[in-house]
Scaffold this active site. Structure first.
Site, PDB file in Angstrom:
ATOM      1  N   THR A  99      46.856  31.912  26.285  1.00  0.00           N
ATOM      2  CA  THR A  99      47.027  31.430  24.923  1.00  0.00           C
ATOM      3  C   THR A  99      45.913  30.501  24.468  1.00  0.00           C
ATOM      4  O   THR A  99      45.858  30.163  23.291  1.00  0.00           O
ATOM      5  CB  THR A  99      48.381  30.696  24.788  1.00  0.00           C
ATOM      6  OG1 THR A  99      48.442  29.673  25.789  1.00  0.00           O
ATOM      7  CG2 THR A  99      49.515  31.677  25.001  1.00  0.00           C
ATOM      8  N   LYS A 119      31.389  38.118  38.905  1.00  0.00           N
ATOM      9  CA  LYS A 119      32.181  37.176  38.128  1.00  0.00           C
ATOM     10  C   LYS A 119      33.398  36.823  38.959  1.00  0.00           C
ATOM     11  O   LYS A 119      33.945  37.650  39.696  1.00  0.00           O
ATOM     12  CB  LYS A 119      32.581  37.739  36.765  1.00  0.00           C
ATOM     13  CG  LYS A 119      33.529  38.923  36.751  1.00  0.00           C
ATOM     14  CD  LYS A 119      34.991  38.663  36.964  1.00  0.00           C
ATOM     15  CE  LYS A 119      35.502  37.561  36.057  1.00  0.00           C
ATOM     16  NZ  LYS A 119      36.963  37.298  36.385  1.00  0.00           N
ATOM     17  N   ASN A 168      44.592  27.193  34.232  1.00  0.00           N
ATOM     18  CA  ASN A 168      45.477  28.343  34.307  1.00  0.00           C
ATOM     19  C   ASN A 168      46.793  28.184  33.562  1.00  0.00           C
ATOM     20  O   ASN A 168      47.501  29.148  33.343  1.00  0.00           O
ATOM     21  CB  ASN A 168      45.749  28.681  35.787  1.00  0.00           C
ATOM     22  CG  ASN A 168      44.555  29.361  36.427  1.00  0.00           C
ATOM     23  OD1 ASN A 168      44.307  30.527  36.208  1.00  0.00           O
ATOM     24  ND2 ASN A 168      43.799  28.587  37.195  1.00  0.00           N
ATOM     25  N   GLU A 228      37.882  27.660  40.101  1.00  0.00           N
ATOM     26  CA  GLU A 228      38.448  26.964  38.940  1.00  0.00           C
ATOM     27  C   GLU A 228      38.875  25.545  39.311  1.00  0.00           C
ATOM     28  O   GLU A 228      39.743  25.329  40.161  1.00  0.00           O
ATOM     29  CB  GLU A 228      39.628  27.754  38.389  1.00  0.00           C
ATOM     30  CG  GLU A 228      39.197  29.044  37.717  1.00  0.00           C
ATOM     31  CD  GLU A 228      40.336  29.940  37.314  1.00  0.00           C
ATOM     32  OE1 GLU A 228      40.088  30.847  36.502  1.00  0.00           O
ATOM     33  OE2 GLU A 228      41.462  29.757  37.804  1.00  0.00           O
ATOM     34  N   THR A 247      37.869  41.274  45.872  1.00  0.00           N
ATOM     35  CA  THR A 247      38.388  39.985  45.390  1.00  0.00           C
ATOM     36  C   THR A 247      37.836  39.539  44.041  1.00  0.00           C
ATOM     37  O   THR A 247      38.123  38.436  43.619  1.00  0.00           O
ATOM     38  CB  THR A 247      38.196  38.810  46.377  1.00  0.00           C
ATOM     39  OG1 THR A 247      36.826  38.444  46.431  1.00  0.00           O
ATOM     40  CG2 THR A 247      38.697  39.151  47.764  1.00  0.00           C
TER      41      THR A 247
END
Length: 425
Positions: free
Chosen positions: A425, A195, A420, A292, A206
């Protein structure tokens, strides 16, 4: 003003998810939802070996090492990497910076797996991934372990794929690789999953991941093979310069396929190490492809350094340059950013002999700098190359040392900030 498309509109990452696999003998895997994650997503994965296995691992060098890292280190130290029967991984909570209570929770996971499998209380490795600074919902996790161990574990491709999904956080696809190879007439198999999509920067491991084999490898030899493979795979990738508190890569070898036990001096040591290293590279590259917000998969080939370490240092410097990464996202052939990151890497370079070029997937290379002299850039050709998802950059340092390094990174897009900016939240 140039308009940028989001990664999701450009990249179809489903093609990286295998529809079949070739899995090693003697392992059962699976995953389920414990309720730790929202929307009933799978968040607990277990891999169990039918016989005790040799084990090895490399860990993050972050000073704030998570409880599962400390617990797994302890298990490997006290067992010598022998008689390990399982790996248990939870996602949704990293169990990092959680004090003595978090460490107790990590050992509870290990002990619960051992009890349910009917093996020793120190016979498993543990990993966690998710938000830092929060305690595990340990009751949900232990109930999940009890439910998962038994008929829900299996050896089918679907079980392996589910196991890979169970460790995902911001990943957009499960990362699963398998292969078979032959030594001395015996067929062996490797299977691994990982992952990672953010907090990916090389320095021991990493990310989270593990791979297993049915080959008989002694624990010390497996540790050396894993370190060698990691240095050339998971330590040669970067998404965003951040190193996690939880990074762990582990390996198990249960020997179920038979054959002679492979030690450091065995005639097949180099051959199986090469198989494991190639396998680790394939798995590590999937992490970069899922960076990402990434829209580009970039291969850096640093050539003619005075040492492998120097070549890797230069690659690391370029891969972590925000200016380089954003230029790649913007499809801007700004090779000055490559040269700049090369120059401040802190290793020996011959500026009068340095060359930089883009290598397309087809057609001739686009030379940008040759022996220290800038080329007239064909901007149309450069744009054509940078439109592609896969980009290869060659940098020849011109030192005469002859050492090379291959490294993988991605671009940095608006979407990275979006992902990010509100992760917790």
């Amino acid at each position: 003003m140039r308009k940028f498309s989001s990664a999701s509109k450009i990249l179809d990452k489903s093609r990286f998810v295998p529809s079949t696999g070739s899995y090693p003998q003697g392992y059962k895997v699976g995953a389920l939802a414990t309720g730790v994650k929202k929307n009933n997503a799978v968040d607990l994965s277990i891999l169990a070996s039918s016989v005790p296995a040799s084990a090895a691992a490399v860990f993050t060098t972050n000073k704030f090492q998570a409880a599962p890292v400390l617990a797994s280190k302890d298990i490997l130290s006290t067992t010598g990497g022998q008689n390990i029967s399982a790996i248990v991984v939870n996602s949704g909570c990293a169990n990092a910076v959680t004090g003595e209570g978090g460490l107790k929770d990590a050992y509870t996971m290990i002990e619960t797996v051992g009890r349910e499998l009917g093996v020793g209380s120190r016979s498993a490795l543990v990993m966690s991934t998710g938000v830092i600074g929060q305690r595990l919902q340990i009751d949900k996790i232990t109930r999940g372990i009890t439910e998962l161990v038994g008929p829900q574990l299996g050896s089918s491709h679907e079980h392996w794929l589910s196991c890979a999904r169970g460790i995902m956080t911001t990943d957009t696809f499960p990362k699963l690789v398998s292969k078979s190879f032959e030594l001395d007439g015996v067929k062996y198999s490797l299977a691994g999953l990982a992952k990672g999509a953010g907090m990916i920067c090389p320095n021991m491991a990493t990310l989270l991941g593990f791979f297993v084999t049915d080959a008989p490898i002694a624990a010390p030899a497996l540790q050396n093979m894993l370190k060698h493979a990691t240095d050339r795979s998971f330590n040669c990738i970067s998404v965003d310069t951040d190193m996690s508190t939880n990074d762990t890569i582990a390996a198990l070898a249960n020997g179920v396929a038979g054959g002679e036990t492979i030690t450091e001096g065995h005639r097949n040591y180099d051959a199986i190490q090469a198989e494991i290293t190639a396998f680790a590279k394939q798995l590590a590259q999937l992490v970069v492809r899922d960076g990402e917000g990434a829209t580009k998969f970039i291969t850096l080939k640093i050539q003619d350094a005075l040492s492998y370490e120097d070549a890797k240092t230069v690659a690391h410097s370029i891969a972590n340059s925000s200016l380089f990464k954003t230029a790649m996202y913007g499809k801007d052939a700004n090779w000055g950013r490559i040269l700049c990151a090369t120059g401040y890497a802190g290793v020996e370079v011959n500026p009068a002999k340095t060359s930089v070029s883009f290598i397309p997937t087809s057609g001739p290379a686009l030379q940008l700098l040759v022996n220290g002299e800038p080329e007239t850039v064909d901007e149309a050709r450069a744009s054509e190359i940078l439109e592609q998802e896969d980009i290869e950059v060659h940098v020849n340092l011109g030192t005469g040392g002859g050492y090379d390094c291959e490294f993988w990174t991605c671009d940095m897009s608006h979407e990275y900030v979006t992902i990010n900016g509100d992760y917790r939240t």
